[in-house]
Enzyme design. Structure first.
Site, PDB file in Angstrom:
ATOM      1  N   HIS A   1     -13.541  20.392 -50.196  1.00 37.44           N
ATOM      2  CA  HIS A   1     -13.574  18.875 -49.950  1.00 37.44           C
ATOM      3  C   HIS A   1     -12.612  18.283 -50.752  1.00 37.44           C
ATOM      4  CE1 HIS A   1     -17.939  18.571 -47.717  1.00 37.44           C
ATOM      5  NE2 HIS A   1     -17.224  19.603 -47.501  1.00 37.44           N
TER       6      HIS A   1
ATOM      7  N   TYR B   1     -22.518   9.222 -50.455  1.00 36.18           N
ATOM      8  CA  TYR B   1     -23.381   8.775 -51.384  1.00 36.18           C
ATOM      9  C   TYR B   1     -23.618   7.339 -51.042  1.00 36.18           C
ATOM     10  CZ  TYR B   1     -22.677  13.112 -54.694  1.00 36.18           C
ATOM     11  OH  TYR B   1     -22.433  13.967 -55.111  1.00 36.18           O
TER      12      TYR B   1
ATOM     13  N   PRO C   1     -29.472  14.790 -60.650  1.00 36.90           N
ATOM     14  CA  PRO C   1     -28.319  15.448 -59.783  1.00 36.90           C
ATOM     15  C   PRO C   1     -27.193  14.469 -59.208  1.00 36.90           C
ATOM     16  CG  PRO C   1     -30.605  15.254 -58.740  1.00 36.90           C
ATOM     17  CD  PRO C   1     -30.574  14.714 -60.023  1.00 36.90           C
TER      18      PRO C   1
ATOM     19  N   LYS D   1     -23.780  17.934 -61.387  1.00 36.94           N
ATOM     20  CA  LYS D   1     -23.250  18.599 -62.476  1.00 36.94           C
ATOM     21  C   LYS D   1     -24.147  19.567 -62.996  1.00 36.94           C
ATOM     22  CE  LYS D   1     -19.296  16.436 -63.180  1.00 36.94           C
ATOM     23  NZ  LYS D   1     -18.589  16.940 -61.922  1.00 36.94           N
TER      24      LYS D   1
ATOM     25  N   TYR E   1     -15.959  13.855 -61.484  1.00 34.36           N
ATOM     26  CA  TYR E   1     -16.567  14.725 -60.357  1.00 34.36           C
ATOM     27  C   TYR E   1     -15.985  15.929 -60.039  1.00 34.36           C
ATOM     28  CZ  TYR E   1     -19.522  15.089 -56.094  1.00 34.36           C
ATOM     29  OH  TYR E   1     -20.369  15.494 -55.136  1.00 34.36           O
TER      30      TYR E   1
END
Ligand code: RFL
Ligand code: PHB
Length: 393
Positions: free
Chosen positions: A76, A204, A296, A300, A388
């Site tokens: 991604h 998200y 979560p 990570k 991220y």
């Protein structure tokens, strides 16, 4: 009857941390024995993480277990934040030059177990009552019960990779241990369904009704999460209610294409930030969830387990191959420096995206301002992307 055995590194726990450590040591000719409380079937079926940093993928390559990951993993280039009814794309590749890979923790676990067993490396399944002894000496020992007998494993080092509920952490003297913790007042209801994902990248979503996350495991398997209250029960969430709630919380422009279907897994997990220091004492080293937990939201947990194992495997390889114990002595502090940054990011992502219980609070205004800033600032998006995709090891 008691049976005595000798190894170089005794590893407690066959989760990603323990299995990856065993594999990396094996590649460098260092012996270990893995003791796991559960059965192989149980460990292989446990559904958890899905997003791998590039550094985690590189470690799996080094461990010789990335062949299927390269074939089936979904690379991604970015992810989306849905806020105020619109999607903001965070372009990881453009902002950092890096990507993430979507590949289930269950698959990593299966690949690691298969490679370990193919190389003849021992994993003791259903090892009961594992106990640590003499960790302050040069010959620490593990005792455990297995198949009706008591066993003793004499080691040079012990790696406590037994997760949050394991026994290793409490083997460090209470007087030297310190715990840092935040328990969040909400949880995540997670589902898995054999339907096509609603978007090519993760979404998200911050919504007045609460956070939602659209993730995936493959082009035909979706993973979704919904923020829920801690007292909610799975019985309160029949499939129809879950899909309806996801459609409301993920409603944004352009609209994701949510395909519904029967769920094949459903669970509720509480959210917690936790760090226990130090991460080593004598000949005992902690790695992964045994030493720290992240909520979560930043994806990570598994990646932190992998970076701990990176530092620990380097330290043990230097000890055995170069008679250099400096990396072993520094392990805890080296690992913690990265752990704290991942804790910060996971806490920040969680606070940014979840429904806070007081809508009119100062914190809620800060949350709105932060989301606005993120939507409009390349610098803010770069900071999110850099964390991220994973800070360097
Ligand atoms: P694990 O996986 O808990 O493995 C520990 C192992 O030790 C065994 N054990 C014992 N063995 C012998 N004797 C004892 N006394 C023992 N006590 C325990 C256990 O049976 C188990 O096999 O820890 P490890 O290896 O440190 O790995 C950590 C990761 O599993 C965890 O951080 C992640 O799953 C967290 N996580 C995520 N991480 C990510 O990087 N990306 C994600 O997208 C992500 N999503 C998630 C997650 C965790 C979740 N849940 C359910 C907590 C999503 C969810 C919902
Ligand atoms: C998952 O796919 O399980 C997943 C993805 C991203 C997260 C957490 C979990 O932040």
């Amino acid at each position: 009857m008691s049976q005595r055995q000798r190894t170089q590194v005794g590893i407690i726990g066959a989760g990603p941390a323990g299995l990856l450590l065993a594999r990396l040591l094996e590649v460098h000719g260092i012996e270990s024995v893995v003791l796991e409380a559960r059965t192989r079937d149980y460990v292989e079926a446990r559904i958890r993480a899905g997003v791998l940093e590039q550094g985690t993928v590189a470690l799996l390559e080094e461990a010789g277990v990335a062949e299927r990951l390269r074939r089936e993993g979904l690379v991604h280039d970015g992810a989306e934040i849905a806020t105020g009814g619109r999607r903001v794309r965070i372009d990881f590749r453009a902002l950092t030059g890096k990507t993430v890979t979507v590949y289930g923790q269950t698959e990593i676990t299966k690949d690691l177990i298969a490679a370990r067993l193919a190389a003849g490396g021992p994993i003791v399944w259903e090892a009961k009552d594992v106990a640590l002894h003499d960790i302050e000496t040069a010959r620490p020992r593990l005792t455990y019960d297995h198949a009706g007998a008591t066993h003793e494993l004499v080691c040079d080092f012990i790696a406590g990779c037994d997760g949050f509920h394991g026994v290793s952490r409490s083997a460090l003297p209470a007087s030297s241990r310190q715990a840092f913790e935040r328990v969040y007042p909400f949880g995540w209801l997670g589902i898995l369904a054999d339907v096509a994902p609603c978007s090519s990248e993760l979404i998200y979503a911050h919504h007045d009704r609460g956070f939602a996350l659209a993730s995936m495991r493959s082009p035909t398997r979706s993973r979704y999460y919904i923020q829920c209250d801690l007292d909610e029960k799975l019985e309160d969430w029949p499939d129809e209610r879950i899909w309806q709630e996801l459609k409301v919380r993920l409603d944004c422009e352009p609209p994701p294409n949510i395909t519904t279907g029967p769920t094949i897994e459903k669970s509720i997990a509480p959210l917690r930030s936790f760090v226990s220091t130090p991460m080593q004492h004598g000949r005992l080293f902690l790695a992964g969830d045994a030493a720290h937990i992240v909520p979560p939201t930043g994806a990570k947990g598994l990646n932190l387990a992998a970076s701990d194992v990176h530092y620990l495997s380097r330290a043990l390889i230097a000890y055995y191959k170069k008679q250099d114990d400096s990396l072993c002595r520094a392990y805890g502090d080296t690992a913690l420096a990265r752990v704290w940054k991942a804790e910060r990011f996971s806490w920040w992502m969680t606070t940014l995206l979840h429904k806070l219980h007081k809508k009119t609070s100062f914190e809620a205004q800060m949350q709105r301002a932060e989301l606005d800033y993120l939507a409009s600032s390349r610098a803010a998006q770069t900071a999110l992307a850099e964390n991220y995709v994973g800070l360097p090891f």
